[in-house]
Write a protein that holds these residues in place. Structure first.
Motif, PDB file in Angstrom:
ATOM      1  N   GLY A 112     -34.838 -19.371 -35.539  1.00  0.00           N
ATOM      2  CA  GLY A 112     -33.680 -20.433 -35.074  1.00  0.00           C
ATOM      3  C   GLY A 112     -34.389 -21.628 -34.643  1.00  0.00           C
ATOM      4  N   LEU A 113     -35.212 -21.552 -33.857  1.00  0.00           N
ATOM      5  CA  LEU A 113     -35.967 -22.596 -33.128  1.00  0.00           C
ATOM      6  C   LEU A 113     -37.482 -22.880 -33.824  1.00  0.00           C
ATOM      7  N   ASP A 114     -38.066 -22.083 -34.097  1.00  0.00           N
ATOM      8  CA  ASP A 114     -39.497 -22.325 -34.601  1.00  0.00           C
ATOM      9  C   ASP A 114     -39.439 -22.640 -35.983  1.00  0.00           C
ATOM     10  N   MET A 210     -24.631 -22.108 -31.046  1.00  0.00           N
ATOM     11  CA  MET A 210     -25.551 -22.852 -30.256  1.00  0.00           C
ATOM     12  C   MET A 210     -24.753 -24.192 -29.461  1.00  0.00           C
ATOM     13  N   GLY A 211     -24.999 -24.150 -28.005  1.00  0.00           N
ATOM     14  CA  GLY A 211     -24.574 -25.125 -27.049  1.00  0.00           C
ATOM     15  C   GLY A 211     -25.805 -25.971 -26.573  1.00  0.00           C
ATOM     16  N   ASN A 231     -32.491 -31.417 -20.037  1.00  0.00           N
ATOM     17  CA  ASN A 231     -31.779 -30.887 -21.357  1.00  0.00           C
ATOM     18  C   ASN A 231     -31.657 -29.322 -21.318  1.00  0.00           C
ATOM     19  N   TYR A 232     -30.871 -28.699 -22.093  1.00  0.00           N
ATOM     20  CA  TYR A 232     -30.869 -27.291 -22.075  1.00  0.00           C
ATOM     21  C   TYR A 232     -29.971 -27.012 -23.734  1.00  0.00           C
ATOM     22  N   ARG A 233     -30.664 -26.140 -24.431  1.00  0.00           N
ATOM     23  CA  ARG A 233     -30.285 -25.524 -25.525  1.00  0.00           C
ATOM     24  C   ARG A 233     -30.063 -23.975 -25.649  1.00  0.00           C
ATOM     25  N   LYS A 234     -29.083 -23.447 -26.179  1.00  0.00           N
ATOM     26  CA  LYS A 234     -29.152 -22.057 -25.989  1.00  0.00           C
ATOM     27  C   LYS A 234     -28.463 -21.615 -27.302  1.00  0.00           C
ATOM     28  N   ALA A 235     -28.688 -20.663 -27.962  1.00  0.00           N
ATOM     29  CA  ALA A 235     -28.296 -20.266 -29.241  1.00  0.00           C
ATOM     30  C   ALA A 235     -28.520 -18.568 -29.477  1.00  0.00           C
ATOM     31  N   GLY A 243     -26.006 -11.974 -43.703  1.00  0.00           N
ATOM     32  CA  GLY A 243     -26.068 -11.046 -42.532  1.00  0.00           C
ATOM     33  C   GLY A 243     -26.817 -11.963 -41.696  1.00  0.00           C
ATOM     34  N   GLU A 244     -26.586 -11.444 -40.212  1.00  0.00           N
ATOM     35  CA  GLU A 244     -27.064 -12.014 -39.080  1.00  0.00           C
ATOM     36  C   GLU A 244     -28.708 -11.801 -39.056  1.00  0.00           C
ATOM     37  N   VAL A 245     -29.423 -12.757 -38.929  1.00  0.00           N
ATOM     38  CA  VAL A 245     -30.834 -12.706 -38.418  1.00  0.00           C
ATOM     39  C   VAL A 245     -31.250 -12.491 -37.129  1.00  0.00           C
ATOM     40  N   PRO A 246     -31.779 -10.913 -37.057  1.00  0.00           N
ATOM     41  CA  PRO A 246     -32.023 -10.299 -35.816  1.00  0.00           C
ATOM     42  C   PRO A 246     -33.231 -11.216 -35.092  1.00  0.00           C
ATOM     43  N   ASN A 247     -33.355 -11.271 -33.781  1.00  0.00           N
ATOM     44  CA  ASN A 247     -34.442 -12.094 -32.985  1.00  0.00           C
ATOM     45  C   ASN A 247     -34.512 -13.587 -33.349  1.00  0.00           C
ATOM     46  N   SER A 248     -33.737 -14.209 -33.757  1.00  0.00           N
ATOM     47  CA  SER A 248     -33.654 -15.514 -34.196  1.00  0.00           C
ATOM     48  C   SER A 248     -33.065 -16.217 -33.031  1.00  0.00           C
ATOM     49  N   ASP A 249     -32.646 -15.874 -31.968  1.00  0.00           N
ATOM     50  CA  ASP A 249     -31.994 -16.458 -30.935  1.00  0.00           C
ATOM     51  C   ASP A 249     -33.059 -17.264 -30.105  1.00  0.00           C
ATOM     52  N   PHE A 250     -32.542 -18.364 -29.125  1.00  0.00           N
ATOM     53  CA  PHE A 250     -33.537 -18.955 -28.323  1.00  0.00           C
ATOM     54  C   PHE A 250     -32.498 -19.600 -26.999  1.00  0.00           C
ATOM     55  N   ALA A 251     -33.484 -20.071 -26.139  1.00  0.00           N
ATOM     56  CA  ALA A 251     -33.007 -20.773 -25.190  1.00  0.00           C
ATOM     57  C   ALA A 251     -33.951 -21.622 -24.599  1.00  0.00           C
ATOM     58  N   ALA A 252     -33.766 -23.008 -24.563  1.00  0.00           N
ATOM     59  CA  ALA A 252     -34.798 -24.036 -24.265  1.00  0.00           C
ATOM     60  C   ALA A 252     -34.145 -25.055 -23.367  1.00  0.00           C
TER      61      ALA A 252
END
Length: 727
Positions: A112-114, A210-211, A231-235, A243-252
């Protein structure tokens, strides 16, 4: 699906030119006149097409593609500039997604981020497309470098497609991305110092919930300019149609500081500081639950001091100097369910560093129609060995430690010092001559202490190559001929090189399902490159068409020893060739087309086998409509790709083509509420039809069946809402 052929593209291209000529519009009397060399250095900002549509006169845009600012059409390189309005018209999840809009660039997604970018068939993950931040080299974690940038800290992005080694050295072998970050707006000499807090941005994306937000404190006056921000990003995990992609979340999250002082109008001292951290899942193929890898966390610490001066002396127009230090570190948590015994292998990896130091001292002299740019730059990368432990957790939860925490590879360091000179000459308004040369010295040092478990063969290879000194003399020559003010012919020839990185020579380890082995015997890569292009600058139509070919020697690629184990090796000879097309067509005062297309073929010329993960024919078409009365705009975009059938079957499988439609719109809120005059609202719906598709350059693991995570599918239908200040 119905595919777009080269013949159809050519038909559209010719029809567009004919339509532009049929308008009977002559080139503007002044906007397209060729400036003198001295005039060409003035910083002329792009016209605000949101307020009033104007002809797409690209020459007014200045870029730093030659280390100092110069108009695009006075530069023979293939360049794209994305300003802040371009960037903020898209979802603000990461920078790589923004770059995917540029001609000839493809997104190589890994979460999701990389993710990385592919330019002319080669990936930034292989260190052939170099990243610069504010004119200084970024070096250290090429797999993750774009993830360290907050899209809201960027003023503009400049992209060079094709070699730039004669100006930027090793790694600039196939392209360059220079990110220009924002600083406080206003003239610090015209007022007393004052501080202004503001909410710079808020964003939301539905595909991963994501916010994102950014708060700033801006100071300006008494010669000072200051921009402090957080700054802050969380998803959550992102969704695809399958379907949902597991392990694609992030918080930066991160904090930035950029402070400048101008004692005179021609001098500026600057200090930049940054602290950044993210926790992100790598949704690498074959994906969870088979393989789970996370940055937990990835950290960056960065400080840079800079100095610029204009009119330093009668013979010295500009001086630009900087020094910087960047420290990176991360902890990787990995779990593998692929063990044949059904157990769960767990690995904790501490990536310590690398630490980068670098800088530059550049100058430019303008004498008549002659522009001389010259100077030197350097970097040093100190890359200690990563440390990890291995364990097995059986089905009852009992943990068995196989290896304690210890170093797994040799410590390494690399230093690059380069001297450069570049010459631009405008003998007449019809001609521009551009010549450049650079000499680089690269020294790579490996520790003499063997890593635990190192094989005798590898120890012997390291013993022969503890110190490698590589030198390279690279050059470039470019020519622009303007038989008519609206018609430009461009030609380039250049050489380039890339020294093997510390990771190429000494790095190894397991990431996802892949085990990479080092190769201490690697040699530098080199290439000879050719470009021919045409630029059309009519009142309503602006088009760039470029053909290119690069002949590589000793290109470094991974060779698979089995489906999950690979080693970097030098291939004898390879070639990359293709074409790129991009442009804009102003249909009416408030309606315009934007389009691009690219096609690349890359081949190992010894074996005749295609290079892997090279994108097929692909492109973008966008129709934009402005509504001046309502201070708003609307854009419909179609991204498309042909089937990828020309593959290296040992590393990839064919990929289906696609057409994906998206719609975006923007509204200047100040028209409706005076207290919101600084803000714009942007709303978009990506992938309107919720189409299941994957980028043809996203990597997969052939040892596992194809699935929506092998290789990764792109996100499905997604609503994005962005509120941004500063326009």
């Amino acid at each position: 699906m119905s595919h777009i052929t080269r013949a159809q593209l050519l038909t559209v291209f010719v029809a567009g030119i004919s339509a532009g000529l049929a308008l009977g519009q002559t080139p503007p009397p002044s906007g397209n006149e060729k400036p003198s060399a001295a005039e060409a250095q003035k910083d002329v900002k792009p016209d605000d097409t949101e307020k009033k549509p104007v002809a797409p006169v690209v020459e007014k845009i200045t870029v730093t593609g030659e280390r100092f600012e110069r108009p695009v059409d006075a530069t023979p390189q293939s360049l794209t500039v994305m300003d802040s309005k371009d960037l903020h018209a898209r979802p603000l999840s990461n920078v790589q997604t923004m770059l995917d809009d540029a001609p000839g660039i493809s997104l190589q997604r890994s979460g999701g981020l990389d993710g990385q970018i592919v330019v002319r068939g080669l990936s930034s993950n292989d260190s052939r497309i170099v990243l610069f931040i504010d004119g200084d080299r970024f070096r250290g974690r090429n797999f993750l470098e774009y993830s360290l940038l907050d899209p809201n800290e960027i003023e503009r992005i400049e992209i060079i497609r094709g070699p730039a080694a004669a100006l930027y050295g090793s790694d600039a072998m196939n392209g360059l991305v220079n990110v220009i970050t924002r600083r406080a707006a206003g003239d610090p000499a015209q007022q007393h110092f004052s501080l202004t807090p503001q909410l710079y941005s808020l964003g939301y994306s539905s595909t991963n919930n994501m916010g994102a937000g950014r708060l700033e404190l801006q100071g300006i006056g008494d010669g000072f300019d200051m921009l402090l921000s957080g700054n802050y990003r969380k998803a959550d995990n992102y969704h695809t149609p399958d379907g949902e992609v597991p392990n694609s979340d992030f918080a930066a999250r991160g904090v930035n500081a950029r402070i400048g002082y101008s004692p005179t109008p021609t001098k500026r001292f600057e200090l930049i500081g940054k602290i950044f951290s993210d926790d992100a899942g790598r949704a690498n193929a074959p994906g969870a639950p088979l393989v789970i890898t996370r940055e937990d966390p990835l950290r960056e610490r960065y400080v840079r001091a800079g100095f610029t001066e204009s009119q330093a002396a009668p013979w010295l127009q500009d001086v630009d100097a900087s020094l910087y230090v960047r420290v990176l570190s991360s902890i990787l948590r990995s779990v593998s369910h692929t063990a044949s015994n059904g157990d769960v292998d767990t690995r904790n990896t501490w990536v310590i560093g690398p630490t980068e130091t670098g800088g530059k001292l550049l100058a430019r002299s303008i004498i008549g129609n002659n522009v001389f740019s010259y100077g030197l730059d350097f970097y040093n990368e100190d890359a200690p060995s990563f440390e990890d432990d291995d364990r097995i957790v059986n089905k009852t939860g009992v943990t068995t430690f196989l290896d304690p925490r210890a170093k797994r590879v040799r410590d390494a360091s690399q230093t690059n010092v380069g001297g450069l000179a570049h010459y631009d000459y405008d003998p007449t308004s019809q001609w521009t001559v551009s010549l450049g040369g650079r000499y680089d010295f690269v020294e790579t040092n490996l520790s003499s202490t063997p890593a635990p478990g190192e094989s005798p063969e590898l120890s012997a290879a390291f013993a022969r190559n503890l110190t490698a000194r590589d030198t390279a003399l690279t050059g470039s020559g470019g020519l622009i001929f303007r038989p008519l003010p609206a018609l430009h012919f461009v030609g380039n020839i250049s050489t380039a090189f890339r020294a093997p990185t510390t990771s190429d020579k000494s790095g190894s380890g397991i990431v996802g399902a892949l085990n990479s082995l080092p190769n201490a015997d690697l040699k530098p890569e080199s290439s000879v490159n050719y470009e021919l292009g045409t630029r059309l600058r009519l009142q309503a139509l602006s088009v760039n068409l470029t053909t290119f070919r690069s002949d590589y020697k000793d290109l470094i690629q991974f060779q698979f020893l089995n489906p999950t184990t690979r080693v970097a090796v030098n291939f004898g000879k390879s070639k990359v060739e293709g074409w790129e097309l991009d442009g804009t067509y102003q249909m009416s005062q408030n309606m315009a087309w934007r389009f691009n297309a690219a096609d690349v073929r890359a081949t190992n010329t010894i074996t005749g086998v295609p290079l892997s993960y090279v994108p097929p024919l692909n492109g973008l078409i966008a129709l934009r409509r402005n509504f001046p009365v309502a201070s708003s705009w609307l854009e419909l975009t179609a991204r498309w790709s042909d089937d990828k059938t020309r593959i290296n079957p040992t590393q990839e499988r064919p990929t289906d083509g696609y057409e994906v439609f998206s719609i975006y719109g923007g509204l200047d809120l100040g028209r409706y509420q005076p207290w919101l005059k600084a803000y714009r609202l942007t709303v978009g719906i990506d992938n309107l039809a919720n189409k299941a598709y994957r980028s043809p350059v996203t990597k997969e693991s052939l040892g596992f069946p194809r699935s929506f995570t092998n290789p990764l599918l792109e996100p499905g239908r997604s609503l994005s809402i962005n509120l941004t200040a500063g326009f």
